[in-house]
Every structure is written in structure tokens, then in C-alpha cells.
Design a protein around this motif. Structure first.
Motif, short mmCIF file in Angstrom:
data_model
loop_
_atom_site.label_atom_id
_atom_site.label_comp_id
_atom_site.label_asym_id
_atom_site.label_seq_id
_atom_site.Cartn_x
_atom_site.Cartn_y
_atom_site.Cartn_z
N THR A 1 0.77 -1.30 -0.16
CA THR A 1 0.04 -0.04 0.00
C THR A 1 0.77 1.42 -0.13
O THR A 1 1.72 1.24 0.85
N ILE A 2 0.37 2.41 -0.78
CA ILE A 2 1.24 3.58 -0.88
C ILE A 2 0.14 4.69 -0.64
O ILE A 2 -0.59 4.67 -1.18
N VAL A 3 0.45 5.38 0.24
CA VAL A 3 -0.49 6.64 0.59
C VAL A 3 0.36 7.84 -0.14
O VAL A 3 1.26 8.15 0.33
N THR A 4 -0.47 8.39 -1.05
CA THR A 4 0.13 9.45 -1.93
C THR A 4 -0.60 10.76 -1.62
O THR A 4 -1.74 10.82 -1.46
N SER A 5 0.25 11.73 -2.23
CA SER A 5 -0.49 13.21 -1.92
C SER A 5 -1.75 13.41 -2.43
O SER A 5 -2.80 14.16 -2.42
N HIS A 6 -1.61 12.86 -3.89
CA HIS A 6 -3.14 12.71 -4.72
C HIS A 6 -2.86 11.61 -5.63
O HIS A 6 -2.03 10.97 -5.63
N LYS B 1 -1.97 3.67 10.38
CA LYS B 1 -1.77 3.09 11.83
C LYS B 1 -1.85 1.51 11.72
O LYS B 1 -1.17 0.53 11.93
N ASP B 2 -2.94 0.99 11.05
CA ASP B 2 -3.61 -0.31 11.02
C ASP B 2 -2.67 -1.03 10.04
O ASP B 2 -2.49 -2.31 10.62
N GLN B 3 -2.19 -0.78 8.92
CA GLN B 3 -1.26 -1.30 8.11
C GLN B 3 0.11 -1.16 8.53
O GLN B 3 0.88 -1.68 7.41
N GLY B 4 0.49 -0.51 9.45
CA GLY B 4 1.94 -0.16 9.63
C GLY B 4 2.76 0.51 8.56
O GLY B 4 3.90 -0.08 8.28
N ILE B 5 1.88 1.23 7.84
CA ILE B 5 2.54 2.07 6.78
C ILE B 5 3.74 3.02 7.26
O ILE B 5 3.35 3.77 8.04
N GLU C 1 1.10 12.46 13.21
CA GLU C 1 0.19 11.85 13.90
C GLU C 1 0.33 10.08 14.01
O GLU C 1 -0.18 9.56 15.08
N THR C 2 1.27 9.58 13.11
CA THR C 2 1.25 8.29 13.03
C THR C 2 2.72 7.76 13.24
O THR C 2 3.02 6.82 13.33
N GLY C 3 3.69 8.67 13.45
CA GLY C 3 4.88 8.59 13.47
C GLY C 3 5.87 7.92 12.33
O GLY C 3 6.92 7.52 12.38
N ALA C 4 4.92 8.05 11.16
CA ALA C 4 5.66 7.85 9.80
C ALA C 4 6.58 8.84 9.41
O ALA C 4 6.54 9.97 10.19
N THR C 5 7.28 8.66 8.32
CA THR C 5 8.25 9.74 7.90
C THR C 5 7.65 9.91 6.42
O THR C 5 6.78 9.37 6.11
N THR C 6 7.95 11.07 5.76
CA THR C 6 7.68 11.29 4.62
C THR C 6 8.82 11.23 3.43
O THR C 6 9.91 11.35 3.82
#
Length: 316
Positions: free
Chosen positions: A207-212, A251-255, A275-280
């Protein structure tokens, strides 16, 4: 919309002047074949196929968000005079209007949407959760299809081959040179495709969370799932409740990584990361070059994207 109407109103005068002052046959002043390309990926492909035989005019200047392009009179004249115009219908309204007003034929235009299978638009958080009016996206004239075709190397191969056919028709004396250039370019793209296939074959998360919603074609080619914060229009923003949903998914997927872009504000991605402790990290949609990528090209930027994805998704 007012700007669009103003452009339409001025186009006939601009095109009339262009027709009077343009070079004979639309060829560049130095005798090369003139190509007007709507934005960077198509300009790059045209240069690779045309080589030293073409002069390519990229209608979208470096640092300009292609979705927001407004053509200057000189650029409208370029669309009128060029031997070949390369664009993708419904991606940049100003270019569509200029092509229509110039009354170009299919022989001297290449609409990428005619040679690549387009995918339906993937909604961002603001559409998926609320079903809000798409009026703002309609202003950009994207319709119901995702325009980001070039992020799949296989699509770029199809574009390159179509460019070869068009240039050979415009300039048959140099058809063999265009064929040789295309073969070399296609080989580079095929190698790029293999690098992505092997690099993303085994990943901890897909899974990738992207700006758009710019990476659907890339994700589909390499078995990834894109979760876009905004839809096709990168200026749209999710509501607080939608932002919370995305944060929970991360958070759920550990991204571990939220992807930002060179030409889009990272503010929302930074908020989710905090909010999630992830990086960008930057995942480049390669819609255009910027000051930071001025020395890069399509292939090198795609390889950087691959490296970023491998690290973010723990691929081996």
C-alpha cells in the motif's frame, strides 16, 4: 472558468497572427521538425524519438503545475505552427482548446489517450468518504479518466512507438533514424520496467499513501495499492474526519512512509506523518521538472521513485 473563457475569446486573434507570422510548413527555423508537447513526459519522449532532427517546445515550463497550465499567446502560436502536437485530451484544458481552435488534423497531432488504455479516475479521500461535488475537478477537465499514463513504462513504450509513426509520416526521409531512436528508447524503458518488476516483487506492504491520485498506473502495473489523500486535482483537501480515516489506515497497516511531491504542498502528508510516527518521502509524478530535478530526466526520476518505494515498503 473565467480565465478559460478569456483564453477562448483571444485564441482566434492569436492564431490568426500566428498563421501570418509562422514559418513555412510549420518547420522550425533551423530546418528541424517542430514539435509542441503539452508537458514534460511527452516532450521528453518526443526528444528521445526525434533526436537531433526535432525541436521540441514544452508548453509547461519547469516548476509549473501542469493541471493549472494557462497558455501564453506565443505558446498558442506554437500549437498552431508546429509540425506535430503531442498532448493528452482532457488533462490540460488550455491545450485542448488551443488544438481545437487551431483545427489540427489527426495526421499532425498525437493524442496520447488514443494510444494508451486509460483507467477510471481513482477518487481521493475527499470524494470517497463524502461523495462531494466534483465541480473543482471538472474545472480542470479531467473527466472520468485518470490522465497519469506515463508512470507506467509500458505506456511510455506505446507513446514512443506512436511518436515514431507520426514523425516518420511528417518527415519520411528520416524514417529510419526515428526507428533507430525509438528502438534505443524502448530498450531503456523495457529495462526500467524490469527493474520495477524485480525491485517490487517482494515487499512487506503493498500500500502506498500518496499526496494525490497520480500513481494508479504505476500501482496497477506492479501490484501495489494506491491510497490517495487528494483525487486527480492535488489542490483538494480532505476534511478532518477523512484525515482521521487515512491516519487510522496508516496505523492499522503499519505504513511507515507518506509520499509527498515536488510541486504539491506537503502540509497534509506532514500532518499524517506526525500523527502516526511515519516519515515522509518524495514520490515524483514526473509531471514536470523543478529546480531540484533540473538535472534529471524521466528514466532517472523513475529509478529514484523505485528506490524510494523499495525503502518505504521494505522490498527485497
Amino acid at each position: 472558468m473565467k480565465k478559460t473563457l478569456a483564453l477562448v475569446a483571444t485564441l482566434p486573434l492569436v492564431l490568426s497572427l500566428a498563421a501570418c507570422g509562422g514559418s513555412e510548413d510549420g518547420a522550425a527555423a533551423d530546418g528541424k521538425i517542430s514539435v509542441a508537447a503539452s508537458f514534460y513526459p511527452f516532450a521528453y519522449a518526443a526528444q528521445q524519438v526525434g533526436g537531433d532532427l526535432v525541436d521540441v517546445d514544452n508548453l509547461t515550463a519547469p516548476g509549473v503545475e501542469p493541471h493549472d497550465l494557462e497558455l501564453k499567446p506565443k505558446q498558442v502560436a506554437s500549437v498552431q505552427d508546429a509540425d506535430l502536437v503531442v498532448f493528452e485530451e482532457h488533462f490540460q484544458a488550455a491545450v485542448d482548446e488551443a488544438v481545437d481552435q487551431a483545427d489540427r488534423s489527426d495526421d499532425d497531432t498525437l493524442d496520447v489517450a488514443s494510444v494508451v488504455q486509460l483507467k477510471p479516475t481513482q477518487a481521493g479521500a475527499e470524494e470517497e468518504h463524502e461523495g462531494e461535488d466534483h465541480a473543482e475537478e471538472d474545472d480542470h477537465d479531467h473527466g472520468d479518466e485518470d490522465p497519469h499514463t506515463w508512470l507506467d513504462p509500458q505506456n511510455m513504450i506505446a507513446i514512443a512507438k506512436a511518436l515514431e509513426t507520426k514523425l516518420a509520416a511528417v518527415d519520411p526521409d528520416n524514417a529510419q533514424t526515428y526507428a533507430a531512436n525509438t528502438t534505443a528508447f524502448v530498450n531503456r524503458l523495457a529495462s526500467l520496467d524490469k527493474d520495477f518488476q524485480s525491485g517490487l516483487a517482494t515487499c512487506r506492504t503493498r500500500t502506498i499513501v500518496t499526496s494525490h491520485a497520480a500513481f494508479q498506473y504505476l500501482a496497477a502495473r506492479y501490484d501495489l495499492t494506491q491510497v490517495p489523500i487528494a483525487g486527480i486535482d492535488p489542490s483538494n483537501e480532505p476534511s478532518p474526519s477523512q484525515l482521521a480515516d487515512i491516519t487510522q489506515l496508516v496505523k492499522d497497516q503499519g505504513i511507515t512512509t507518506i509520499f509527498t511531491e515536488e510541486l504539491v504542498s506537503p502540509a497534509i502528508a506532514d500532518t499524517i506523518a506526525k500523527e502516526t510516527g511515519a516519515t515522509t518521502a518524495t514520490l515524483d509524478p514526473i509531471e514536470g521538472l523543478s529546480e531540484n530535478t533540473a538535472d534529471e530526466d524521466y528514466v532517472s526520476l523513475m529509478l529514484k521513485n523505485l528506490d524510494t518505494l523499495e525503502k518505504a515498503n521494505s522490498c527485497s
